[in-house]
Design an enzyme around this catalytic site. Sequence first.
Site: not given
Ligand code: GLA
Length: 728
Positions: A480, A550
Amino acid sequence: MPICFYENERIFKLDTSESSYIFGIYEDGFLVHYYYGAKIPDYNVAEFKYRGGFASVSPTKEYIKDNRFSLDIAPMEYACNSTGDYRIDALSIKNSDGNTATDIRYVSHKIFKGKKGLNGLPSLYANDDGEVTTLEVETIDKVTGAKVTLVYCVFEKLCAMTRSVRVENTSNSAFTIEKIMSCDVDFSGMNYNMYHLYGTWAKERTLAKRHLEHGIQSIQSKRGTSSHNHNPFLALADDFATEDFGSAYGFNLVYSGNFSAEVEVDAYETSRVNIGINPNDFEWELKPNEEFTSPEVVMVFSNNGLGGMSRTFHKLYMNNLIRSKWKNVKRPLLINSWEGSGFDFDSDKLIAMAKHAKNIGIDMLVMDDGWFGHRNCDDSSLGDWYVNENKLKGGLSKLISEVNKLGVKFGIWYEPEMISPESELYKKHPDWCVHVPKREKSIARQQYVIDMTRQDVRDNIFNQMCEVLDNNNIEYLKWDFNRSITEAGSAMLDEKHQLEFFHRFILGTYELMGRITSRYPDILFENCTGGGGRFDPGMLYYSPQIWCSDETDPIERLTIQFGTSMCYPPSSMGAHVSACDRTDWNTKADVALFGTFGYEFDPDKLSEDEIEILKSQVKEYHKYYNVIHFGELYRLISPTENLYRCAWENVSQDKTEMLYTCVTMRTPISQAFFQKFKGLDENKIYLNHSDNKLYSGALLMNAGLNFSNNYSGDDGTSFKIYFTEVNK
Ligand code: GLA
């Protein structure tokens, strides 16, 4: 031969199965562009370099006597700054005298089978030497001593090519590259629409279209990522082109950092397209004998509209970009802990999730953010990549072995390029975060970005990751990156080199990703950047799938996934069924089946009936896996062009199988609904598994089916129809 050089006319012709690309050497070594488009057998197009008489204010070289030719208006193959071409340039080099006049001329060329990799950068590859033919055209800027090599790789069967540029300093003094675009293509005329993908966090890659106008139209990222806001993709298509008809030209940069893509239409109706590293906040010093390589741009031509262009990109990325073994091997179906539990989990909770997973038929549990340091919310511990034993009692190995005992695989989340001010690592190394002297550091999601330009930083993160990955049975890793870069600078670079920061950062990321992915070839990697902030071919080179967004609401997802499919294959789109309650479970699953398919909620909160629904979804996931992952995508009804519905098809390569999906986004004015299908074989007979009737491919594509009375038109609902060929 896919690439020919015609000596007498000094013309290069690059052919794929359906396209031709032609340029030539004009007087005194200027490289001039002639044509790019549908395949033509001959090459007599040199007249295209003339655009009518030019104005007296247009400078030219004294030795050019032809008054129809001026750099001010001629279509150039790779435009240089400040020597007579005033349009957007591709190359600008500041020489040791301090000026930026740049002027490259042809020296020699090589044509050979195969394709070389790019130094430190992801790029497409040839599976065997016959697949790709390369042309390298060497040029020189005599004043700076910059040897500039234009590299063209032709993927003959796939109707695609790549371009990149190498600059070598052959002089005795340093110079600075101020702008280096990966390609420059001058189209004749301006009757084109420009397509691009814009958005923001949770609204990535929305398709936008505008007609070209005189002047410059451009998109860019300055965030240190390719970004949620603009994807490094741009297409030009005939202004009458549709999803199925007309010429479409796609440009997609294999790069995950700051990029810029521009189209300039001049008064002589030349439409110049370029794409490459964003010249804003970019400089690169080249000392004598040093070399710089630009990222690669992938160029796809289609004579079958945007749909044809997309399908070529998909095939190309599956065959020649993604390297992971998981592009061909069936991937595990996973449930991710994030939307279900956030930071609030412990071993018991995860084991309970794994039990549910087993019961439903899910193969893998992914433990998302919150397992390391003392992280219980987003205010700490990025950089401290050791397990939080308060949450995972007895450690990670114990948890994983319990999960594995249930017959469930285990995956993990990392955010390697970040550091929390509240972390052990930051206390020890406050200079490891990205920052500039004297200026306060901006913070986002309570975190800083770690300085990936530094080898010591990368080694530290690498070693910490290996400690966990070497000692635990981890079979999936989500990588990420949750903020944009600000106050861009590195404590390791002197003042003369600070503007090299952004490119060095992404080179550092690629180096670390390269080391991790090659050390763990069996791990399934999924890239993520706060959702889809680096959904680009650079990241696909390291991970076969990328978390799309997201936003997991199925209706919102339609726009995101349709836009993403402009150039990225369905098998690369991370898509999950989540607990959001705008639609029923059926629609959630149908939309997640557009991509990788997975789950993301707390199964403890589900009723017995809901668990049964999920079990039947898992069966469908297996049934349709091949046609979705290895088939071809046809977009039928676009969610940005139609108010009410969105529909698409996945068709197997041999056209024996087709899955049609339709989602009603809003209740339509009337129930009337006729659907014509695409991509089938008109001579085959197909069984419609919903009404159990037989239809010819010709009927399905020309008459279509009448859905007016068969399916609910309520908003948020969806339906699928599966067709298979019957052998007479
Ligand atoms: C980002 C990712 C999510 C999750 C969060 C965790 O927003 O896109 O899928 O992994 O971080 O903090």
